[in-house]
Design an enzyme around this catalytic site. Sequence first.
Site, PDB file in Angstrom:
ATOM      1  N   ASP A 188     -10.788   2.979   4.413  1.00 54.65           N
ATOM      2  CA  ASP A 188     -11.151   1.557   4.363  1.00 54.65           C
ATOM      3  C   ASP A 188     -12.672   1.378   4.317  1.00 54.65           C
ATOM      4  OD1 ASP A 188      -9.336  -0.555   4.206  1.00 54.65           O
ATOM      5  OD2 ASP A 188      -8.648  -0.276   6.263  1.00 54.65           O
ATOM      6  N   GLN A 230      -4.241  -1.726   9.691  1.00 54.53           N
ATOM      7  CA  GLN A 230      -4.238  -3.061   9.085  1.00 54.53           C
ATOM      8  C   GLN A 230      -4.851  -4.078  10.042  1.00 54.53           C
ATOM      9  OE1 GLN A 230      -3.406  -3.637   5.895  1.00 54.53           O
ATOM     10  NE2 GLN A 230      -3.870  -5.811   6.067  1.00 54.53           N
ATOM     11  N   LYS A 272       0.842  -1.199   0.000  1.00 54.23           N
ATOM     12  CA  LYS A 272       0.000   0.000   0.000  1.00 54.23           C
ATOM     13  C   LYS A 272       0.880   1.254   0.000  1.00 54.23           C
ATOM     14  CE  LYS A 272      -3.719  -2.655   2.115  1.00 54.23           C
ATOM     15  NZ  LYS A 272      -4.412  -3.116   3.336  1.00 54.23           N
TER      16      LYS A 272
HETATM   17  N1  GUN Z   1      -6.878  -6.953   6.241  1.00 55.96           N
HETATM   18  C1  GUN Z   1      -7.240  -7.663   5.151  1.00 55.96           C
HETATM   19  N2  GUN Z   1      -7.795  -6.850   4.213  1.00 55.96           N
HETATM   20  C2  GUN Z   1      -7.789  -5.601   4.745  1.00 55.96           C
HETATM   21  C3  GUN Z   1      -8.223  -4.341   4.251  1.00 55.96           C
HETATM   22  O1  GUN Z   1      -8.758  -4.176   3.141  1.00 55.96           O
HETATM   23  N3  GUN Z   1      -8.033  -3.286   5.106  1.00 55.96           N
HETATM   24  C4  GUN Z   1      -7.466  -3.436   6.329  1.00 55.96           C
HETATM   25  N4  GUN Z   1      -7.344  -2.350   7.092  1.00 55.96           N
HETATM   26  N5  GUN Z   1      -7.070  -4.591   6.817  1.00 55.96           N
HETATM   27  C5  GUN Z   1      -7.213  -5.674   6.016  1.00 55.96           C
END
Ligand code: GUN
Length: 292
Positions: free
Chosen positions: A121, A98, A54
Amino acid sequence: MTAQLIDGKKIAQQVREEVALAVGRRVSSGKSIPTLATVLVGNRADSAAYVASKSKACMELGMGSLSEHLPEDATQAEVEALVKKLDADPEVHGILVQLPLPAHLDEEKVLSLISIEKDVDGFSPLNIGRLAQKGREPLFIPCTPSGCVYLLEKSGVKIEGAHVVVLGRSNIVGLPVSLLLLARNATVTICHSRTKNLADVIRQADILIAAIGKPEFVRGDWIKPGAAVIDVGINTIPDPTKKSGKRLVGDVNFPEAKEVAGYITPVPGGVGPMTIAMLMKNTLAAAELQSS
Ligand code: GUN
């Protein structure tokens, strides 16, 4: 192979190019650089890899990235203090914590500290609530679900009136993707670990979204001929023929499914790249929302 391959890598690249152009236009007009802050707590290798991808994407698209990493034993107060600091920082437009967090932390409490304007998110109850209600618009749509829908639409798969079976009911994928598809007038069935006659339910799907995190779980003979199969799973399985000794597979048995489906996403190179592309899109939108 009868199925048409949905090339997520290529489609994500097109989205990224559009975002990069818009970021360039924004910055050359004197506005601030859209910036994403990521918060990683602990040492999960998969989470660390996702967060690194990311941040890398932000750099590649001309966006700013702030990567925060707290140790596995960080306290609730420490995580909350960090998220509050980022939320108050005018140079941060989007915040991504995350998931999953280490088990001793209260995820709901941590996420509740992110302002809706920075919730790139789309996990806040307000965003999800708006997604669930007719005629309401969330500020941000969760990235993996919007990536799934984008892949279907770009591939020309008709969603309206289709019977969609979603396998999995997680807050991150299963539930929001179901809401998104319902809003597009699909008939949605959500399956999970207690669903009876799972294979028979899946056999009715014009569109299958597989998001349960079980390697190669869905067999080819569970798939309706011609169906569109979106495989959200990213699972590592042992493979002695590979130098690394392992390889990635989805939640669907790809070699079997591709002989039956009409459309199918590969793993890797399907939904994964779309999640990041949609996050970049949301981060740009967050900057546009917040700052002149
Ligand atoms: N863990 C797995 N997929 C995601 C996501 O799209 N966002 C976040 N914050 N954590 C994740």
